[in-house]
Scaffold this motif. Structure first.
Motif, PDB file in Angstrom:
ATOM      1  N   UNK A 279     -27.377   6.293 -58.662  1.00 28.48           N
ATOM      2  CA  UNK A 279     -26.376   5.654 -59.526  1.00 28.48           C
ATOM      3  C   UNK A 279     -26.397   6.273 -60.926  1.00 28.48           C
ATOM      4  N   UNK A 280     -27.572   6.564 -61.447  1.00 27.92           N
ATOM      5  CA  UNK A 280     -27.655   7.193 -62.767  1.00 27.92           C
ATOM      6  C   UNK A 280     -26.982   8.559 -62.760  1.00 27.92           C
ATOM      7  N   UNK A 281     -27.146   9.311 -61.685  1.00 22.77           N
ATOM      8  CA  UNK A 281     -26.526  10.631 -61.588  1.00 22.77           C
ATOM      9  C   UNK A 281     -25.000  10.517 -61.528  1.00 22.77           C
ATOM     10  N   UNK A 282     -24.509   9.594 -60.703  1.00 22.67           N
ATOM     11  CA  UNK A 282     -23.067   9.396 -60.593  1.00 22.67           C
ATOM     12  C   UNK A 282     -22.488   8.990 -61.942  1.00 22.67           C
ATOM     13  N   UNK A 283     -23.138   8.052 -62.606  1.00 25.51           N
ATOM     14  CA  UNK A 283     -22.615   7.530 -63.872  1.00 25.51           C
ATOM     15  C   UNK A 283     -22.696   8.565 -64.989  1.00 25.51           C
ATOM     16  N   UNK A 284     -23.698   9.432 -64.941  1.00 26.75           N
ATOM     17  CA  UNK A 284     -23.788  10.507 -65.935  1.00 26.75           C
ATOM     18  C   UNK A 284     -22.614  11.467 -65.800  1.00 26.75           C
ATOM     19  N   UNK A 285     -22.301  11.870 -64.575  1.00 23.24           N
ATOM     20  CA  UNK A 285     -21.165  12.773 -64.352  1.00 23.24           C
ATOM     21  C   UNK A 285     -19.857  12.085 -64.725  1.00 23.24           C
ATOM     22  N   UNK A 286     -19.702  10.838 -64.311  1.00 21.37           N
ATOM     23  CA  UNK A 286     -18.454  10.116 -64.544  1.00 21.37           C
ATOM     24  C   UNK A 286     -18.152   9.970 -66.032  1.00 21.37           C
ATOM     25  N   UNK A 287     -19.163   9.584 -66.811  1.00 13.68           N
ATOM     26  CA  UNK A 287     -18.917   9.314 -68.233  1.00 13.68           C
ATOM     27  C   UNK A 287     -18.949  10.573 -69.079  1.00 13.68           C
ATOM     28  N   UNK A 288     -19.866  11.492 -68.800  1.00 10.50           N
ATOM     29  CA  UNK A 288     -19.999  12.674 -69.648  1.00 10.50           C
ATOM     30  C   UNK A 288     -19.025  13.791 -69.279  1.00 10.50           C
ATOM     31  N   UNK A 289     -18.777  13.992 -67.985  1.00  8.20           N
ATOM     32  CA  UNK A 289     -17.921  15.098 -67.547  1.00  8.20           C
ATOM     33  C   UNK A 289     -16.475  14.650 -67.372  1.00  8.20           C
ATOM     34  N   UNK A 290     -16.266  13.503 -66.721  1.00 13.16           N
ATOM     35  CA  UNK A 290     -14.905  13.064 -66.414  1.00 13.16           C
ATOM     36  C   UNK A 290     -14.269  12.241 -67.537  1.00 13.16           C
ATOM     37  N   UNK A 291     -15.076  11.679 -68.430  1.00 17.74           N
ATOM     38  CA  UNK A 291     -14.525  10.835 -69.485  1.00 17.74           C
ATOM     39  C   UNK A 291     -14.255   9.410 -69.056  1.00 17.74           C
ATOM     40  N   UNK A 292     -14.848   8.964 -67.944  1.00 15.99           N
ATOM     41  CA  UNK A 292     -14.674   7.581 -67.490  1.00 15.99           C
ATOM     42  C   UNK A 292     -15.432   6.623 -68.404  1.00 15.99           C
ATOM     43  N   UNK A 293     -14.972   5.386 -68.450  1.00 12.69           N
ATOM     44  CA  UNK A 293     -15.668   4.366 -69.230  1.00 12.69           C
ATOM     45  C   UNK A 293     -16.785   3.725 -68.419  1.00 12.69           C
ATOM     46  N   UNK A 294     -16.578   3.632 -67.101  1.00 15.97           N
ATOM     47  CA  UNK A 294     -17.564   2.982 -66.251  1.00 15.97           C
ATOM     48  C   UNK A 294     -17.339   3.392 -64.806  1.00 15.97           C
ATOM     49  N   UNK A 295     -18.300   3.005 -63.943  1.00 14.21           N
ATOM     50  CA  UNK A 295     -18.212   3.250 -62.506  1.00 14.21           C
ATOM     51  C   UNK A 295     -18.233   1.907 -61.792  1.00 14.21           C
ATOM     52  N   UNK A 296     -17.386   1.763 -60.795  1.00 14.12           N
ATOM     53  CA  UNK A 296     -17.337   0.532 -60.005  1.00 14.12           C
ATOM     54  C   UNK A 296     -17.625   0.876 -58.546  1.00 14.12           C
ATOM     55  N   UNK A 297     -18.627   0.214 -57.963  1.00 11.82           N
ATOM     56  CA  UNK A 297     -19.050   0.500 -56.588  1.00 11.82           C
ATOM     57  C   UNK A 297     -18.532  -0.582 -55.648  1.00 11.82           C
ATOM     58  N   UNK A 298     -18.005  -0.186 -54.514  1.00 14.40           N
ATOM     59  CA  UNK A 298     -17.640  -1.162 -53.489  1.00 14.40           C
ATOM     60  C   UNK A 298     -18.917  -1.719 -52.864  1.00 14.40           C
ATOM     61  N   UNK A 299     -18.859  -2.879 -52.207  1.00 14.16           N
ATOM     62  CA  UNK A 299     -20.055  -3.398 -51.517  1.00 14.16           C
ATOM     63  C   UNK A 299     -20.628  -2.383 -50.531  1.00 14.16           C
ATOM     64  N   UNK A 300     -19.746  -1.675 -49.805  1.00 19.73           N
ATOM     65  CA  UNK A 300     -20.209  -0.667 -48.856  1.00 19.73           C
ATOM     66  C   UNK A 300     -20.969   0.445 -49.572  1.00 19.73           C
ATOM     67  N   UNK A 301     -20.427   0.919 -50.695  1.00 21.15           N
ATOM     68  CA  UNK A 301     -21.085   1.995 -51.445  1.00 21.15           C
ATOM     69  C   UNK A 301     -22.449   1.545 -51.956  1.00 21.15           C
ATOM     70  N   UNK A 302     -22.536   0.318 -52.432  1.00 21.95           N
ATOM     71  CA  UNK A 302     -23.831  -0.192 -52.900  1.00 21.95           C
ATOM     72  C   UNK A 302     -24.853  -0.231 -51.771  1.00 21.95           C
ATOM     73  N   UNK A 303     -24.410  -0.678 -50.596  1.00 24.09           N
ATOM     74  CA  UNK A 303     -25.339  -0.703 -49.444  1.00 24.09           C
ATOM     75  C   UNK A 303     -25.785   0.708 -49.079  1.00 24.09           C
ATOM     76  N   UNK A 304     -24.852   1.641 -49.071  1.00 24.63           N
ATOM     77  CA  UNK A 304     -25.197   3.018 -48.693  1.00 24.63           C
ATOM     78  C   UNK A 304     -26.147   3.642 -49.708  1.00 24.63           C
ATOM     79  N   UNK A 305     -25.910   3.432 -50.981  1.00 22.74           N
ATOM     80  CA  UNK A 305     -26.801   3.973 -52.007  1.00 22.74           C
ATOM     81  C   UNK A 305     -28.208   3.409 -51.849  1.00 22.74           C
ATOM     82  N   UNK A 306     -28.307   2.119 -51.586  1.00 18.77           N
ATOM     83  CA  UNK A 306     -29.628   1.507 -51.385  1.00 18.77           C
ATOM     84  C   UNK A 306     -30.312   2.106 -50.161  1.00 18.77           C
ATOM     85  N   UNK A 307     -29.529   2.310 -49.097  1.00 19.02           N
ATOM     86  CA  UNK A 307     -30.093   2.894 -47.868  1.00 19.02           C
ATOM     87  C   UNK A 307     -30.607   4.306 -48.120  1.00 19.02           C
TER      88      UNK A 307
END
Length: 565
Positions: A454-482
């Motif tokens: 999650x830290x890696x995704x959020x670093x790319x999203x905010x620093x490279x893409x200019x996003x304000x935040x990242x929103x994960x679907x329930x499925x994505x959260x489960x997959x990341x935990x797995x």
């Protein structure tokens, strides 16, 4: 007089014997395997044999965010490689191998263009040395082993609804995106839903591109995850006893291919991973060879600097250990005008007349995208150079507007006419790149291995893409935990999103801010060595258009290919 076609220019080229090109690189005949008259494969022994040779300056060519107009990134890569010879420097070029899907689809080839091409053009765009087919065969062998395992009793307990390994084909064919297999009698396999991707989207392709040696490739293929059991345990190619046979099929494909440009600059053509769900860069082994064969190694990264270059820095360089010295950002007047948001551009249709009129103000409005891509290169401590790829309809005032933007950002710039003039038209760019590469390198990765996914995704999203935040679907959260529990958390991330915007919304031009990156699903390419969050609809099997290039490609009365562009 009409400007000659790419194919006409390519056929008029004066090619050197490919052995002479190899000798100029310091490659002895014992390291070469001839494929026809003008192509060689290079044995991987070259990596160790050349290790003591001087190290070249390492240059990546990237771009602003692509538009339907095209920015000419491959043409600029080839032109720059040729341009170095015009300033007394020796360069080697490293690019991806074209996929036959785009060759027979919209694109029509990927050898560069005009007087900045890789030749022989027909050989490059059609089969080359068969590497694409080897990847296809290795990928589909694993698919066959999966379905045979199910048929023979499914000892590993694969969940039929959680098998992630599809089949691949190097042709655009939308009818195969989703299929049902195993229909027929009891001896015809287990019925289940699956589908096809294009070969460039195969994890085998990405794995081949990131492998450092044949043993490394064998180990990576063993780690490929093909699906999961009902309790979420990953099942690998090694467990299916398929990785060894897959490696055998790729034993020759791992060797880079050597060709040349119209001006006899050496070109390493190897691998072709997709730029939206994979790295979009040519192979590590080609760069490990090319880095010791001249004064400069010029390679290309797919799509804009937010995608291909970010992955080049954080995935490819992390794997290869090579440190880039400079980055070229290709920009065109037309594309920057498109990023102003004022024009509707449709691929294959005439451009709006207003877009072709002299208007440096619109260039300045669209330049927010160029500014952000310069920042994205600098995030990694690399010196940027803006290549202004000139078109005949451009105006000097519009080129000057881009130069002023680059100067304002502290970046060098050069107007390039390499399409029409070859290497001489990129000599100014070569000078600027040489100066940038001589500056002390401060290359840095964007995130450490030990950061969470999650830290890696959020670093790319905010620093490279200019996003304000990242929103994960329930499925994505489960997959990341797995994936974290399975030990995949140390892998880099390769964000799968649209290439048409720095954001995840293809309709947003320029450099949007304040938006949210939606992660709806996360997949793991464990063999290749990255995790990819999916942030939008990704087409991994393109379809043919209403007027594909395939309808124009043919053989004439002399047996020569016509219609290839």
């Amino acid at each position: 007089m009409a400007f000659p076609s790419d194919l006409e220019i390519a056929r008029s080229a004066s090619l050197k014997p490919i052995e002479d090109i190899a000798n100029e690189m310091g490659l002895g005949s014992h390291l070469l395997e001839p494929y026809g008259e003008h192509v060689m494969k290079i044995k991987l022994d070259a990596i160790t044999e050349l290790a003591e040779a001087p190290r070249a300056k390492y240059v990546v060519v990237t771009a602003i965010t692509p538009t339907p107009l095209g920015e000419g990134k491959t043409t600029t890569t080839v032109g720059l490689g040729q341009g170095f010879r015009h300033i007394g420097k020796r360069a080697t070029i490293a690019i991806r191998q074209p996929s036959m899907g785009p060759t027979f689809g919209i694109k029509g080839g990927a050898a560069g263009g005009g007087y900045s091409q890789v030749v022989p053009m027909e050989v490059l765009n059609l089969h080359l040395t068969g590497d694409m087919h080897a990847v296809t065969a290795a990928h589909n062998l694993l698919a066959a082993m999966i379905d045979n395992h199910l048929y023979q009793g499914n000892r590993l307990g694969l969940d039929l609804h959680n098998i992630t390994w599809r089949r691949v084909l190097d042709v655009n064919d939308r009818a195969l995106r989703n299929i049902v297999i195993g229909l027929g009698g009891s001896g015809d396999g287990i019925p289940r839903q699956t589908g096809f991707d294009i070969t460039a989207a195969s994890e085998v392709m990405a794995t081949l591109a990131l492998a450092r040696s044949l043993p490394d490739l064998r180990e990576r293929l063993g780690r490929v995850v093909v699906g999961y059991t009902e309790d979420g345990t990953p099942v690998t190619a090694e467990q299916l006893n398929a990785a060894g046979s897959m490696t055998v099929l790729l034993r020759d494909a791992i060797k880079p291919n050597l060709l040349q440009t119209l001006e006899n600059t050496p070109v390493l053509v190897h691998c072709g991973p997709f730029g939206n769900i994979a790295t979009g860069n040519s192979s590590v082994v080609a760069d490990l060879i090319g880095i010791h064969t001249g004064d400069f190694l010029v390679t290309e990264a797919g799509f804009g600097a937010d995608m291909g270059a970010e992955r080049f820095f954080n995935i490819k360089c992390r794997t290869s250990g090579l440190r880039p010295d400079a980055a070229v950002i290709v920009a065109t007047v037309r594309a920057l005008k498109a990023h102003s948001g004022k024009y509707k551009i449709v691929a294959g249709k005439p451009l709006p007349e207003d877009l072709l009129a002299e208007n440096p103000d619109d260039v300045a409005i669209g330049a927010a995208n160029l500014r952000k891509q310069i920042e994205n290169v600098r995030l990694h401590g690399v010196s940027p150079v803006v290549a202004i790829n000139a078109f005949p309809g451009d105006f000097p005032s519009e080129h000057q507007a881009i130069r002023e933007i680059a100067e304002e950002m502290g970046a060098r710039s050069a107007v390039c006419t390499h399409f029409a003039e070859g290497g001489s038209g990129a000599a100014e760019l070569a000078e600027a790149v040489a100066e940038a590469a001589d500056e002390p390198s401060d290359f840095r990765l964007l995130y450490p291995d030990e950061a969470s996914l999650r830290e890696k995704i959020e670093t790319i999203a905010t620093k490279v893409y200019g996003a304000a935040r990242v929103e994960y679907s329930p499925q994505a959260n489960r997959q990341l935990d797995t994936y974290e529990r399975a030990g995949f958390g140390n892998l880099p991330v390769c964000v799968a999103k649209t290439h048409l915007s720095i954001s995840s919304d293809p309709t947003l031009k320029g450099a949007p801010t304040g938006w949210t990156l939606p992660v709806r699903e996360v997949r793991a390419s464990v063999g290749a060595g990255f995790v990819y969050p999916i942030c939008g609809e990704m087409r991994t099997m393109p379809g043919l258009s209403s007027n594909p290039a395939a309808v124009r490609i043919d053989i004439d009365d002399n047996g020569d290919i016509v219609g290839l562009s």
